[in-house]
Design a protein around this motif. Structure first.
Motif, PDB file in Angstrom:
ATOM      1  N   ALA A  62     -69.651  31.487 -36.335  1.00 14.84           N
ATOM      2  CA  ALA A  62     -70.196  32.482 -35.400  1.00 14.84           C
ATOM      3  C   ALA A  62     -70.818  31.845 -34.149  1.00 14.84           C
ATOM      4  N   PRO A  63     -71.731  30.889 -34.270  1.00 14.69           N
ATOM      5  CA  PRO A  63     -72.314  30.316 -33.048  1.00 14.69           C
ATOM      6  C   PRO A  63     -71.279  29.620 -32.160  1.00 14.69           C
ATOM      7  N   TRP A  64     -70.300  28.983 -32.791  1.00 15.33           N
ATOM      8  CA  TRP A  64     -69.244  28.294 -32.045  1.00 15.33           C
ATOM      9  C   TRP A  64     -68.416  29.315 -31.262  1.00 15.33           C
ATOM     10  N   LEU A  65     -68.001  30.389 -31.932  1.00 17.89           N
ATOM     11  CA  LEU A  65     -67.233  31.436 -31.259  1.00 17.89           C
ATOM     12  C   LEU A  65     -68.070  32.105 -30.170  1.00 17.89           C
ATOM     13  N   TYR A  66     -69.348  32.304 -30.463  1.00 17.40           N
ATOM     14  CA  TYR A  66     -70.253  32.906 -29.481  1.00 17.40           C
ATOM     15  C   TYR A  66     -70.321  32.047 -28.220  1.00 17.40           C
ATOM     16  N   ALA A  67     -70.430  30.745 -28.377  1.00 12.56           N
ATOM     17  CA  ALA A  67     -70.515  29.854 -27.218  1.00 12.56           C
ATOM     18  C   ALA A  67     -69.231  29.917 -26.391  1.00 12.56           C
ATOM     19  N   ILE A  68     -68.097  29.970 -27.064  1.00 17.21           N
ATOM     20  CA  ILE A  68     -66.824  30.089 -26.351  1.00 17.21           C
ATOM     21  C   ILE A  68     -66.785  31.427 -25.606  1.00 17.21           C
ATOM     22  N   ALA A  69     -67.184  32.503 -26.291  1.00 16.62           N
ATOM     23  CA  ALA A  69     -67.170  33.839 -25.673  1.00 16.62           C
ATOM     24  C   ALA A  69     -68.068  33.880 -24.443  1.00 16.62           C
ATOM     25  N   ARG A  70     -69.202  33.248 -24.529  1.00 19.36           N
ATOM     26  CA  ARG A  70     -70.134  33.241 -23.403  1.00 19.36           C
ATOM     27  C   ARG A  70     -69.523  32.522 -22.203  1.00 19.36           C
ATOM     28  N   ARG A  71     -68.882  31.368 -22.442  1.00 17.03           N
ATOM     29  CA  ARG A  71     -68.243  30.639 -21.336  1.00 17.03           C
ATOM     30  C   ARG A  71     -67.099  31.451 -20.734  1.00 17.03           C
ATOM     31  N   VAL A  72     -66.309  32.081 -21.600  1.00 13.64           N
ATOM     32  CA  VAL A  72     -65.196  32.918 -21.128  1.00 13.64           C
ATOM     33  C   VAL A  72     -65.735  34.072 -20.279  1.00 13.64           C
ATOM     34  N   ALA A  73     -66.801  34.721 -20.746  1.00 10.97           N
ATOM     35  CA  ALA A  73     -67.383  35.839 -19.997  1.00 10.97           C
ATOM     36  C   ALA A  73     -67.882  35.381 -18.627  1.00 10.97           C
ATOM     37  N   VAL A  74     -68.501  34.227 -18.579  1.00  6.26           N
ATOM     38  CA  VAL A  74     -68.979  33.692 -17.303  1.00  6.26           C
ATOM     39  C   VAL A  74     -67.792  33.447 -16.367  1.00  6.26           C
ATOM     40  N   ASP A  75     -66.728  32.853 -16.894  1.00  3.29           N
ATOM     41  CA  ASP A  75     -65.538  32.594 -16.073  1.00  3.29           C
ATOM     42  C   ASP A  75     -64.930  33.899 -15.553  1.00  3.29           C
ATOM     43  N   LEU A  76     -64.820  34.889 -16.434  1.00  5.41           N
ATOM     44  CA  LEU A  76     -64.262  36.175 -16.010  1.00  5.41           C
ATOM     45  C   LEU A  76     -65.159  36.849 -14.980  1.00  5.41           C
ATOM     46  N   TYR A  77     -66.447  36.779 -15.185  1.00  2.00           N
ATOM     47  CA  TYR A  77     -67.393  37.356 -14.231  1.00  2.00           C
ATOM     48  C   TYR A  77     -67.223  36.704 -12.859  1.00  2.00           C
ATOM     49  N   ARG A  78     -67.146  35.397 -12.836  1.00  6.16           N
ATOM     50  CA  ARG A  78     -66.979  34.688 -11.561  1.00  6.16           C
ATOM     51  C   ARG A  78     -65.655  35.053 -10.899  1.00  6.16           C
ATOM     52  N   ARG A  79     -64.592  35.135 -11.700  1.00  4.51           N
ATOM     53  CA  ARG A  79     -63.285  35.516 -11.164  1.00  4.51           C
ATOM     54  C   ARG A  79     -63.355  36.906 -10.537  1.00  4.51           C
ATOM     55  N   GLU A  80     -63.974  37.853 -11.255  1.00  3.84           N
ATOM     56  CA  GLU A  80     -64.064  39.217 -10.752  1.00  3.84           C
ATOM     57  C   GLU A  80     -64.962  39.294  -9.523  1.00  3.84           C
ATOM     58  N   ARG A  81     -65.998  38.507  -9.496  1.00  2.00           N
ATOM     59  CA  ARG A  81     -66.903  38.504  -8.346  1.00  2.00           C
ATOM     60  C   ARG A  81     -66.172  37.989  -7.106  1.00  2.00           C
ATOM     61  N   ARG A  82     -65.331  36.962  -7.285  1.00  2.00           N
ATOM     62  CA  ARG A  82     -64.544  36.451  -6.156  1.00  2.00           C
ATOM     63  C   ARG A  82     -63.595  37.528  -5.639  1.00  2.00           C
ATOM     64  N   HIS A  83     -62.939  38.235  -6.576  1.00  2.00           N
ATOM     65  CA  HIS A  83     -62.024  39.305  -6.172  1.00  2.00           C
ATOM     66  C   HIS A  83     -62.789  40.422  -5.464  1.00  2.00           C
ATOM     67  N   LYS A  84     -63.949  40.747  -5.978  1.00  2.81           N
ATOM     68  CA  LYS A  84     -64.766  41.818  -5.384  1.00  2.81           C
ATOM     69  C   LYS A  84     -65.192  41.439  -3.973  1.00  2.81           C
ATOM     70  N   ALA A  85     -65.540  40.173  -3.794  1.00  3.28           N
ATOM     71  CA  ALA A  85     -65.967  39.732  -2.469  1.00  3.28           C
ATOM     72  C   ALA A  85     -64.811  39.795  -1.474  1.00  3.28           C
ATOM     73  N   SER A  86     -63.584  39.577  -1.940  1.00  4.49           N
ATOM     74  CA  SER A  86     -62.451  39.598  -1.029  1.00  4.49           C
ATOM     75  C   SER A  86     -61.922  41.002  -0.789  1.00  4.49           C
ATOM     76  N   ASP A  87     -62.174  41.932  -1.712  1.00  2.10           N
ATOM     77  CA  ASP A  87     -61.682  43.307  -1.555  1.00  2.10           C
ATOM     78  C   ASP A  87     -62.669  44.262  -2.203  1.00  2.10           C
ATOM     79  N   LEU A  88     -63.707  44.618  -1.488  1.00  3.53           N
ATOM     80  CA  LEU A  88     -64.803  45.396  -2.051  1.00  3.53           C
ATOM     81  C   LEU A  88     -64.366  46.732  -2.615  1.00  3.53           C
ATOM     82  N   ASP A  89     -63.370  47.380  -2.043  1.00  2.00           N
ATOM     83  CA  ASP A  89     -62.973  48.705  -2.503  1.00  2.00           C
ATOM     84  C   ASP A  89     -62.035  48.664  -3.701  1.00  2.00           C
ATOM     85  N   ALA A  90     -61.373  47.559  -3.946  1.00  7.90           N
ATOM     86  CA  ALA A  90     -60.353  47.513  -4.986  1.00  7.90           C
ATOM     87  C   ALA A  90     -60.905  47.198  -6.367  1.00  7.90           C
ATOM     88  N   GLN A  91     -62.121  46.679  -6.474  1.00  7.60           N
ATOM     89  CA  GLN A  91     -62.648  46.239  -7.756  1.00  7.60           C
ATOM     90  C   GLN A  91     -63.721  47.178  -8.282  1.00  7.60           C
TER      91      GLN A  91
END
Length: 178
Positions: A68-97
């Motif tokens: 569980a803690p190992w999977l949790y740590a992976i999930a947390r890193r994945v969520a951070v990466d996805l958040y950053r990816r979405e934030r970059r997309h949002k910054a480039s196209d505010l209306d589309a995200q």
């Protein structure tokens, strides 16, 4: 199958063991990802990426430890990466995200969500359904009784027992955060 045998098989990359771990931990991983991302679609993507990364790194997993803690740590890193990816997309196209929820900065907050999800999933089926209806769906006791076709008194007694079990199961969380 004993957990030790399952975890050894997972470490060797056995697809059946990966499937069993996915079935056991998909919902708690989803809960952590959803809390971090605020989007069902992104949380589902995070679950898939988490288990893909876990499978790829399975040879480095110690089968003597709780996954569980190992999977949790992976999930947390994945969520951070996805958040950053979405934030970059949002910054480039505010209306589309779609709007993104603020990413929790607290490791403890995400750990607490994980612990609560595991505790809720550990409830007996009848109590789990009551908690799901009242807390996750926001139904009243009367609406829950109608939905489950049981008396309101039964809903109340199961709710009481479920909350007692959750308090016991989550006592360690209260101790850590106190």
């Amino acid at each position: 199958m004993r957990d030790g045998a399952l975890l050894r098989r997972f470490r060797s990359g056995d697809p059946d063991a990966v499937r069993v771990l996915y079935e056991r931990f998909e919902r708690p991983v989803f809960a952590v990802a959803f809390r971090a991302l605020g989007s069902r679609a992104l949380a589902e993507e995070a679950v898939q990426q988490t288990f893909l990364q876990a499978w790829r790194a399975s040879d480095r997993f110690d089968p003597a430890r709780d996954p569980a803690p190992w999977l949790y740590a992976i999930a947390r890193r994945v969520a951070v990466d996805l958040y950053r990816r979405e934030r970059r997309h949002k910054a480039s196209d505010l209306d589309a995200q779609p709007e993104m929820a603020a990413l929790p900065t607290s490791f403890e907050g995400m750990w607490e969500a994980w612990q609560v999800r595991l505790a809720v999933e550990g409830l007996p089926t009848e109590e789990f359904e009551i908690v799901r209806c009242t807390h996750f769906l926001g139904l009243t006791h009367a609406e829950t009784a109608d939905r489950l076709d049981i008396p309101v008194g039964t809903v109340k007694s199961r709710s009481f027992r479920a909350h007692q079990r959750l308090a016991e199961a989550l006592a360690h969380v209260r101790e850590v955060t106190a």
